[in-house]
Design a protein around this motif. Structure first.
Motif, PDB file in Angstrom:
ATOM      1  N   MET A  54       6.870 -20.306 -23.520  1.00 18.71           N
ATOM      2  CA  MET A  54       7.430 -20.763 -22.262  1.00 18.71           C
ATOM      3  C   MET A  54       7.486 -22.194 -22.624  1.00 18.71           C
ATOM      4  N   SER A  55       8.233 -22.974 -22.002  1.00 18.17           N
ATOM      5  CA  SER A  55       8.400 -24.506 -22.119  1.00 18.17           C
ATOM      6  C   SER A  55       7.167 -25.092 -21.536  1.00 18.17           C
ATOM      7  N   MET A  59       6.997 -25.886 -16.910  1.00 18.62           N
ATOM      8  CA  MET A  59       7.173 -24.247 -16.534  1.00 18.62           C
ATOM      9  C   MET A  59       8.222 -24.270 -15.342  1.00 18.62           C
ATOM     10  N   GLN A  62       2.386 -14.602 -17.466  1.00 15.91           N
ATOM     11  CA  GLN A  62       3.220 -15.651 -18.183  1.00 15.91           C
ATOM     12  C   GLN A  62       3.713 -15.132 -19.462  1.00 15.91           C
ATOM     13  N   SER A  63       2.810 -14.246 -20.140  1.00 18.33           N
ATOM     14  CA  SER A  63       3.231 -13.735 -21.378  1.00 18.33           C
ATOM     15  C   SER A  63       4.178 -12.552 -20.957  1.00 18.33           C
ATOM     16  N   GLU A 111       7.851 -14.211 -20.954  1.00 15.99           N
ATOM     17  CA  GLU A 111       8.067 -14.773 -22.158  1.00 15.99           C
ATOM     18  C   GLU A 111       8.780 -13.409 -22.879  1.00 15.99           C
ATOM     19  N   VAL A 112       8.084 -12.502 -22.767  1.00 20.50           N
ATOM     20  CA  VAL A 112       8.377 -11.202 -23.623  1.00 20.50           C
ATOM     21  C   VAL A 112       9.722 -10.470 -23.130  1.00 20.50           C
ATOM     22  N   GLU A 152      12.599 -12.690 -23.743  1.00 14.34           N
ATOM     23  CA  GLU A 152      13.173 -12.680 -25.290  1.00 14.34           C
ATOM     24  C   GLU A 152      13.686 -11.177 -25.607  1.00 14.34           C
ATOM     25  N   SER A 195      10.273  -4.442 -25.200  1.00 13.73           N
ATOM     26  CA  SER A 195       8.980  -4.945 -24.647  1.00 13.73           C
ATOM     27  C   SER A 195       7.753  -4.094 -24.896  1.00 13.73           C
ATOM     28  N   ARG A 249      -0.179 -11.781 -26.721  1.00 14.08           N
ATOM     29  CA  ARG A 249       0.212 -13.092 -26.312  1.00 14.08           C
ATOM     30  C   ARG A 249      -0.611 -13.721 -25.294  1.00 14.08           C
ATOM     31  N   ASN A 308      15.018 -18.427 -17.857  1.00  5.96           N
ATOM     32  CA  ASN A 308      14.211 -17.265 -17.890  1.00  5.96           C
ATOM     33  C   ASN A 308      14.100 -16.112 -16.973  1.00  5.96           C
TER      34      ASN A 308
END
Length: 222
Positions: A1-2, A5, A31-32, A35-36, A39, A45, A53, A123
């Motif tokens: 993540m950038s 946030m 958070q992880s 992201e997953v 993506e 996932s 992560r 996201n």
């Protein structure tokens, strides 16, 4: 993540309004997971990758969330009910509460507003678009907390123009549906293709073509 946030993630991780403060491990897991899921999508996932992560054991995830589905819903459902609906309405208030001389003005304002919104919440929107078609629980949240409120207010704008004789005499919901379909089609292609470095994309031309298409389709002179 950038490093910066997204606002919805910050509010979600604070657990505001939930009555429970998240532990440090829960925060890392969410958070992880965000992201997953963003993506790779939910189906692609794994809890093992999320745990890796987050820097926790996979068993730690299942102490907080019974299944991977529970983990997904813990992210998306609160975001839908507490964050996304207010964000969408907050952004649309600028559009819906303004006065316009023409329907073209409404369309232009909607396009600008949604492009700005997507840029800030990419996201979460990616997760929603990937997962809503496959999870009835998310569909229910989206319809109740987002769709009904937004469509109802857009219908009022349309009926106002129709009452002035400035728009074709179609059911207001049909006008809204056609408008949103064209706008979201433009924005989706712009986001997925037009922003690529190798894309052959004239954004001004594509935007004007979209607006002209909507206006002519609704029988409104541009």
């Amino acid at each position: 993540m950038s490093e910066t946030m997204e606002q919805w993630v910050e509010e979600l991780l604070k657990g505001e309004g939930s009555g429970e403060k998240m532990t440090e491990k829960q925060t890392k897991i969410l958070q992880s997971a965000i992201e997953v899921f963003a993506e790779k999508g939910y189906a692609g996932s794994s809890t093992s990758e999320i745990a890796q992560r987050a820097g926790v054991a996979e068993g730690t995830i299942f102490r907080h969330y019974k299944t991977k589905k529970d983990l997904l819903l813990s992210i998306v459902a609160p975001a839908m009910t507490k964050l996304i609906a207010p964000f969408v309405l907050r952004g649309f208030n600028k559009v819906l509460d303004s006065e316009y001389e023409s329907y073209e003005g409404v369309i232009r304002a909607m396009i600008e507003n949604r492009i700005e919104f997507i840029a800030k919440h990419r996201n979460l929107l990616r997760i929603l678009l990937q997962e809503i078609p496959f999870h009835p629980e998310l569909q229910e949240h989206f319809q109740r907390d987002v769709l009904v409120k937004v469509l109802g207010r857009l219908q009022k704008l349309v009926t106002g123009f129709q009452a002035k004789g400035q728009m074709v005499d179609l059911p207001s919901m049909t006008v809204v549906r056609l408008t949103i379909s064209a706008i979201m089609g433009y924005i989706a292609v712009r986001s997925l293709y037009g922003e690529r470095k190798d894309a052959v994309w004239d954004d001004v031309q594509e935007r004007e073509a979209t607006i002209t298409f909507i206006m002519r389709g609704l029988g409104i002179a541009k």
